[in-house]
Write a protein that holds these residues in place. Structure first.
Motif, PDB file in Angstrom:
ATOM      1  N   LEU A   1      -1.520  -9.661  -6.625  1.00 34.99           N
ATOM      2  CA  LEU A   1      -3.695 -10.064  -6.556  1.00 34.99           C
ATOM      3  C   LEU A   1      -3.388 -10.469  -5.013  1.00 34.99           C
ATOM      4  CD1 LEU A   1      -3.546 -12.677  -9.573  1.00 34.99           C
ATOM      5  CD2 LEU A   1      -3.758 -10.586  -9.289  1.00 34.99           C
ATOM      6  N   LEU A   2      -5.199 -10.110  -4.552  1.00 38.37           N
ATOM      7  CA  LEU A   2      -5.902 -10.049  -3.359  1.00 38.37           C
ATOM      8  C   LEU A   2      -5.521 -12.025  -2.959  1.00 38.37           C
ATOM      9  CD1 LEU A   2      -8.151  -8.621  -2.024  1.00 38.37           C
ATOM     10  CD2 LEU A   2      -9.674 -10.063  -2.895  1.00 38.37           C
ATOM     11  N   HIS A   3      -5.651 -12.013  -1.635  1.00 37.19           N
ATOM     12  CA  HIS A   3      -5.293 -13.202  -0.999  1.00 37.19           C
ATOM     13  C   HIS A   3      -5.318 -15.159  -1.819  1.00 37.19           C
ATOM     14  CE1 HIS A   3      -8.443 -14.489   1.476  1.00 37.19           C
ATOM     15  NE2 HIS A   3      -8.830 -13.342   1.460  1.00 37.19           N
ATOM     16  N   PRO A   4      -7.123 -14.491  -2.203  1.00 32.23           N
ATOM     17  CA  PRO A   4      -7.604 -16.295  -2.802  1.00 32.23           C
ATOM     18  C   PRO A   4      -6.937 -15.799  -4.255  1.00 32.23           C
ATOM     19  CG  PRO A   4      -9.369 -14.715  -1.995  1.00 32.23           C
ATOM     20  CD  PRO A   4      -8.382 -14.065  -2.617  1.00 32.23           C
ATOM     21  N   ASP A   5      -6.052 -15.012  -5.125  1.00 33.87           N
ATOM     22  CA  ASP A   5      -6.295 -15.467  -6.183  1.00 33.87           C
ATOM     23  C   ASP A   5      -4.556 -15.278  -6.409  1.00 33.87           C
ATOM     24  OD1 ASP A   5      -8.664 -15.256  -7.649  1.00 33.87           O
ATOM     25  OD2 ASP A   5      -8.328 -13.642  -6.575  1.00 33.87           O
ATOM     26  N   PHE A   6      -3.505 -15.099  -4.824  1.00 28.80           N
ATOM     27  CA  PHE A   6      -2.485 -14.945  -5.279  1.00 28.80           C
ATOM     28  C   PHE A   6      -1.428 -16.190  -5.501  1.00 28.80           C
ATOM     29  CE2 PHE A   6       1.589 -14.903  -3.129  1.00 28.80           C
ATOM     30  CZ  PHE A   6       2.563 -13.362  -3.912  1.00 28.80           C
ATOM     31  N   ASP A   7      -0.391 -15.947  -6.580  1.00 29.66           N
ATOM     32  CA  ASP A   7       0.426 -17.362  -7.439  1.00 29.66           C
ATOM     33  C   ASP A   7       1.557 -17.447  -5.867  1.00 29.66           C
ATOM     34  OD1 ASP A   7       1.774 -18.847  -8.033  1.00 29.66           O
ATOM     35  OD2 ASP A   7       1.210 -18.229 -10.009  1.00 29.66           O
ATOM     36  N   PRO A   8       1.846 -18.407  -5.343  1.00 32.19           N
ATOM     37  CA  PRO A   8       2.524 -18.156  -4.355  1.00 32.19           C
ATOM     38  C   PRO A   8       4.742 -18.157  -5.256  1.00 32.19           C
ATOM     39  CG  PRO A   8       1.827 -19.877  -5.082  1.00 32.19           C
ATOM     40  CD  PRO A   8       1.218 -19.141  -5.570  1.00 32.19           C
ATOM     41  N   ASP A   9       4.234 -18.197  -6.995  1.00 30.29           N
ATOM     42  CA  ASP A   9       6.116 -17.858  -7.741  1.00 30.29           C
ATOM     43  C   ASP A   9       5.845 -16.756  -7.878  1.00 30.29           C
ATOM     44  OD1 ASP A   9       6.444 -20.242  -6.933  1.00 30.29           O
ATOM     45  OD2 ASP A   9       5.049 -21.270  -9.149  1.00 30.29           O
ATOM     46  N   PHE A  10       4.645 -15.867  -7.716  1.00 31.04           N
ATOM     47  CA  PHE A  10       4.855 -13.937  -7.858  1.00 31.04           C
ATOM     48  C   PHE A  10       6.022 -13.622  -7.141  1.00 31.04           C
ATOM     49  CE2 PHE A  10       3.310  -9.690  -7.767  1.00 31.04           C
ATOM     50  CZ  PHE A  10       3.470  -9.073  -9.429  1.00 31.04           C
ATOM     51  N   SER A  11       7.423 -13.294  -7.105  1.00 30.65           N
ATOM     52  CA  SER A  11       7.607 -12.813  -6.617  1.00 30.65           C
ATOM     53  C   SER A  11       8.712 -11.086  -6.632  1.00 30.65           C
ATOM     54  CB  SER A  11       8.988 -13.502  -6.617  1.00 30.65           C
ATOM     55  OG  SER A  11       9.611 -13.209  -7.728  1.00 30.65           O
ATOM     56  N   GLY A  12       9.068 -10.963  -5.163  1.00 27.57           N
ATOM     57  CA  GLY A  12       8.983  -8.937  -5.640  1.00 27.57           C
ATOM     58  C   GLY A  12       9.121  -8.495  -4.427  1.00 27.57           C
ATOM     59  N   ALA A  13       9.896  -6.979  -3.789  1.00 24.55           N
ATOM     60  CA  ALA A  13       9.608  -6.567  -2.957  1.00 24.55           C
ATOM     61  C   ALA A  13       9.496  -5.311  -2.675  1.00 24.55           C
ATOM     62  CB  ALA A  13      10.942  -6.570  -2.230  1.00 24.55           C
ATOM     63  N   ILE A  14       8.098  -4.965  -1.870  1.00 20.22           N
ATOM     64  CA  ILE A  14       7.847  -3.838  -1.674  1.00 20.22           C
ATOM     65  C   ILE A  14       8.898  -2.374  -1.381  1.00 20.22           C
ATOM     66  CG2 ILE A  14       6.261  -1.762  -0.421  1.00 20.22           C
ATOM     67  CD1 ILE A  14       4.522  -4.315  -0.419  1.00 20.22           C
ATOM     68  N   GLU A  15       9.549  -1.460  -2.554  1.00 19.34           N
ATOM     69  CA  GLU A  15      10.950  -0.661  -2.459  1.00 19.34           C
ATOM     70  C   GLU A  15      10.411   0.376  -1.883  1.00 19.34           C
ATOM     71  OE1 GLU A  15      13.854  -0.911  -5.005  1.00 19.34           O
ATOM     72  OE2 GLU A  15      12.566  -3.309  -6.106  1.00 19.34           O
ATOM     73  N   GLU A  16      11.750   1.176  -0.202  1.00 20.08           N
ATOM     74  CA  GLU A  16      10.913   2.729  -1.261  1.00 20.08           C
ATOM     75  C   GLU A  16      10.989   3.399  -2.129  1.00 20.08           C
ATOM     76  OE1 GLU A  16      12.915   6.256   2.561  1.00 20.08           O
ATOM     77  OE2 GLU A  16      13.796   3.934   2.603  1.00 20.08           O
ATOM     78  N   GLY A  17      10.000   4.821  -2.192  1.00 18.85           N
ATOM     79  CA  GLY A  17       9.670   4.951  -3.145  1.00 18.85           C
ATOM     80  C   GLY A  17       8.632   4.801  -3.786  1.00 18.85           C
ATOM     81  N   MET A  18       8.670   3.907  -4.290  1.00 17.03           N
ATOM     82  CA  MET A  18       7.261   3.275  -5.420  1.00 17.03           C
ATOM     83  C   MET A  18       6.175   3.943  -4.784  1.00 17.03           C
ATOM     84  SD  MET A  18       7.666  -0.821  -4.862  1.00 17.03           S
ATOM     85  CE  MET A  18       8.538  -2.270  -6.239  1.00 17.03           C
ATOM     86  N   VAL A  19       5.848   4.026  -5.477  1.00 15.41           N
ATOM     87  CA  VAL A  19       3.645   4.537  -5.346  1.00 15.41           C
ATOM     88  C   VAL A  19       2.826   3.148  -5.052  1.00 15.41           C
ATOM     89  CG1 VAL A  19       1.671   5.872  -5.813  1.00 15.41           C
ATOM     90  CG2 VAL A  19       3.652   6.940  -5.543  1.00 15.41           C
ATOM     91  N   LEU A  20       1.722   2.945  -4.070  1.00 10.13           N
ATOM     92  CA  LEU A  20       1.454   1.165  -3.803  1.00 10.13           C
ATOM     93  C   LEU A  20      -0.480   2.255  -3.904  1.00 10.13           C
ATOM     94  CD1 LEU A  20       3.199  -1.142  -2.934  1.00 10.13           C
ATOM     95  CD2 LEU A  20       2.813  -0.555  -5.097  1.00 10.13           C
ATOM     96  N   ASN A  21      -1.524   1.650  -4.801  1.00 11.97           N
ATOM     97  CA  ASN A  21      -2.368   1.611  -4.790  1.00 11.97           C
ATOM     98  C   ASN A  21      -2.936   0.733  -3.849  1.00 11.97           C
ATOM     99  OD1 ASN A  21      -2.710   4.389  -6.615  1.00 11.97           O
ATOM    100  ND2 ASN A  21      -4.914   4.391  -6.605  1.00 11.97           N
ATOM    101  N   VAL A  22      -3.638   0.857  -2.850  1.00 10.92           N
ATOM    102  CA  VAL A  22      -4.943  -0.436  -2.134  1.00 10.92           C
ATOM    103  C   VAL A  22      -6.152  -0.229  -2.487  1.00 10.92           C
ATOM    104  CG1 VAL A  22      -4.967  -0.904  -0.116  1.00 10.92           C
ATOM    105  CG2 VAL A  22      -2.876   0.254  -0.115  1.00 10.92           C
ATOM    106  N   GLU A  23      -6.230  -1.127  -2.783  1.00 10.55           N
ATOM    107  CA  GLU A  23      -7.438  -1.887  -3.288  1.00 10.55           C
ATOM    108  C   GLU A  23      -8.695  -2.632  -2.630  1.00 10.55           C
ATOM    109  OE1 GLU A  23      -8.792  -0.623  -6.721  1.00 10.55           O
ATOM    110  OE2 GLU A  23      -7.102  -0.847  -7.822  1.00 10.55           O
ATOM    111  N   SER A  24     -10.302  -2.082  -2.550  1.00  7.51           N
ATOM    112  CA  SER A  24     -10.765  -2.584  -1.960  1.00  7.51           C
ATOM    113  C   SER A  24     -12.168  -2.293  -2.746  1.00  7.51           C
ATOM    114  CB  SER A  24     -10.989  -2.186  -0.700  1.00  7.51           C
ATOM    115  OG  SER A  24     -12.110  -2.948  -0.116  1.00  7.51           O
ATOM    116  N   LEU A  25     -13.306  -3.807  -3.028  1.00 14.67           N
ATOM    117  CA  LEU A  25     -14.467  -4.104  -4.089  1.00 14.67           C
ATOM    118  C   LEU A  25     -15.162  -4.949  -3.043  1.00 14.67           C
ATOM    119  CD1 LEU A  25     -16.152  -3.120  -6.209  1.00 14.67           C
ATOM    120  CD2 LEU A  25     -15.245  -5.452  -6.662  1.00 14.67           C
ATOM    121  N   ILE A  26     -16.664  -3.904  -2.698  1.00 12.96           N
ATOM    122  CA  ILE A  26     -16.676  -5.172  -1.198  1.00 12.96           C
ATOM    123  C   ILE A  26     -18.212  -5.102  -1.817  1.00 12.96           C
ATOM    124  CG2 ILE A  26     -17.583  -5.690   1.432  1.00 12.96           C
ATOM    125  CD1 ILE A  26     -14.830  -5.997   0.692  1.00 12.96           C
TER     126      ILE A  26
END
Length: 426
Positions: free
Chosen positions: A369-394
């Motif tokens: 989630l975007l930083h105002p909505d991010f839960d600090p208890d949401f755990s995990g790490a970005i790994e090599e081989g993942m495909v990630l989409n980077v989002e923006s709505l302004i």
């Protein structure tokens, strides 16, 4: 290069600008011809083998004796088997059972067994036992028990492990399996964790889906003229996807002008005016079952943006470029959140809550989630081989919305964009 235009909500001038950079994405054989995939059969064969082995490896890590799949996306991932995918998303009429110490079995819709010819990962095909109310009616209970007995017999005859991972199952089905002594675990998490790391062959297949998506976007660009409806423009993406071997679009997110804000309105028969912003999110399940999830925004008639449109667009580009640049393997979700682009306060009420999400055969874990909505208890790490989409709505009060999104592979060096369809020049 976009031509200069006066700063007004309805830019003047009737000259239609066609961007050669975007036209280049159309089929070089001609816009009247579908795209033909150059991906060799050996690539697809290796991807199929890799995906099934990813599931089996994750099953062993989770100590599961069996994996029961109803989600057609997971069945496609496991076997590359596709049959009436949208219909079976809401009618549990076909399923798969992968045994840790036994065969991988597809339970196919009766009469459709032949659609799986040539799929080497399937060890056995059986007719599916459907107990949904649509087909079972008052016979639902007896058919449910027959289904549960068959699943139980298969799992029990191939080992003593009675832990069964299930991705999606009606409560009655879960009850019957528990009654037979099985422990059920979350098969959707198991499948999505397996799916999250892509092989090089998967990336080659995904690149082709993106190529088809970008050809569809080029068709949309050519059609983005005043007087068109939102639906007319959106249909161009459907058309290119379908004729080039693709599957479906997950959403109907294309709007123009005042209908872009608030976001999440579906495309309509709204007639678009010159200079209005057209914003969209493809959410396209394309050839080979892979997802191309790209967003762009441009003006109707391809006229220069107004000062406000430029301001919003520049902010969206800043968010995309910043968050793309910081991605690297080993970064925790919390570290990404701490370093991510900070959305200005005036845009926050209209924000898109996702900053990043995984992508494979659909949108998938992780959804960060975007930083105002991010839960600090949401755990995990970005790994090599993942495909990630980077989002923006302004957007801000009274403005249009700018929607941008790019799709990136996480490599040892950082994020590598998989899409290349040009941004607008401002």
């Amino acid at each position: 290069m976009l031509r200069d235009e006066s700063d007004s909500a309805e830019p003047t001038g009737s000259t239609v600008f066609k961007d050669e950079r975007k036209q280049a994405y159309l089929n070089p054989e001609g816009a009247d011809r579908p795209l033909i995939s150059p991906v060799p059969a050996t690539t697809l064969d290796r991807a199929r083998h890799y995906r099934l082995e990813r599931l089996r490896t994750t099953m062993r890590e989770w100590d599961c004796g069996a994996l029961l799949l109803y989600d057609p996306v997971n069945i496609r991932y496991a076997f590359d088997s596709s049959n009436m995918s949208i219909w079976t998303m809401h009618n549990a009429a076909r399923y798969a059972l992968i045994l840790a110490d036994g065969p991988a079995i597809l339970f196919e819709f009766e009469g459709a067994e032949h659609v799986n010819d040539g799929l080497a990962g399937i060890d056995e095909i059986r007719p599916a036992k459907s107990w949904i109310f649509f087909t079972a009616g008052n016979l639902m209970e007896s058919r449910l028990k027959a289904w549960a007995d068959e699943v139980a017999d298969l799992v029990s005859s191939h080992g003593s492990n009675r832990r069964v991972a299930v991705d999606r199952l009606e409560p009655a089905g879960a009850f019957e399996l528990r009654e037979r002594g099985f422990t059920l675990v979350d098969g959707q998490e198991l499948a999505e964790r397996a799916r999250s790391i892509k092989s090089a062959d998967e990336i080659e297949l995904m690149r082709w889906t993106i190529r088809v998506c970008e050809a569809g976007m080029a068709r949309m660009y050519e059609m983005s003229e005043p007087g068109r409806t939102e639906r007319e423009i959106w249909a161009e993406l459907h058309f290119e996807n379908a004729r080039s071997g693709g599957e479906w679009l997950e959403t109907k997110l294309l709007t123009a002008g005042p209908r872009t804000n608030p976001w999440y309105q579906e495309c309509s028969d709204y007639v678009i005016k010159r200079g209005e912003m057209i914003s969209f999110d493809t959410d396209m399940i394309g050839p080979y079952g892979y997802c191309a999830d790209l967003s762009r925004s441009w003006t109707a008639g391809h006229v220069a943006m107004t000062t406000k449109q430029k301001e919003l667009y520049a902010a969206a580009r800043d968010q995309i470029e910043h968050n793309l640049a910081i991605l690297k393997p080993g970064m925790t979700f919390a570290e990404f959140n701490a370093q991510s682009w900070r959305i200005p306060e005036k845009y926050q009420p209209y924000r898109y809550t996702l900053a990043l999400h995984g992508t494979g055969m659909a949108d998938e874990w992780p959804g960060i989630l975007l930083h105002p909505d991010f839960d600090p208890d949401f755990s995990g790490a970005i790994e090599e081989g993942m495909v990630l989409n980077v989002e923006s709505l302004i957007a801000e009060a009274g403005s249009e919305s700018i929607k941008l999104e790019t799709q990136a592979l996480i490599t040892a060096r950082g994020a590598e964009r998989l899409d290349t369809f040009p941004w607008e020049e401002i």
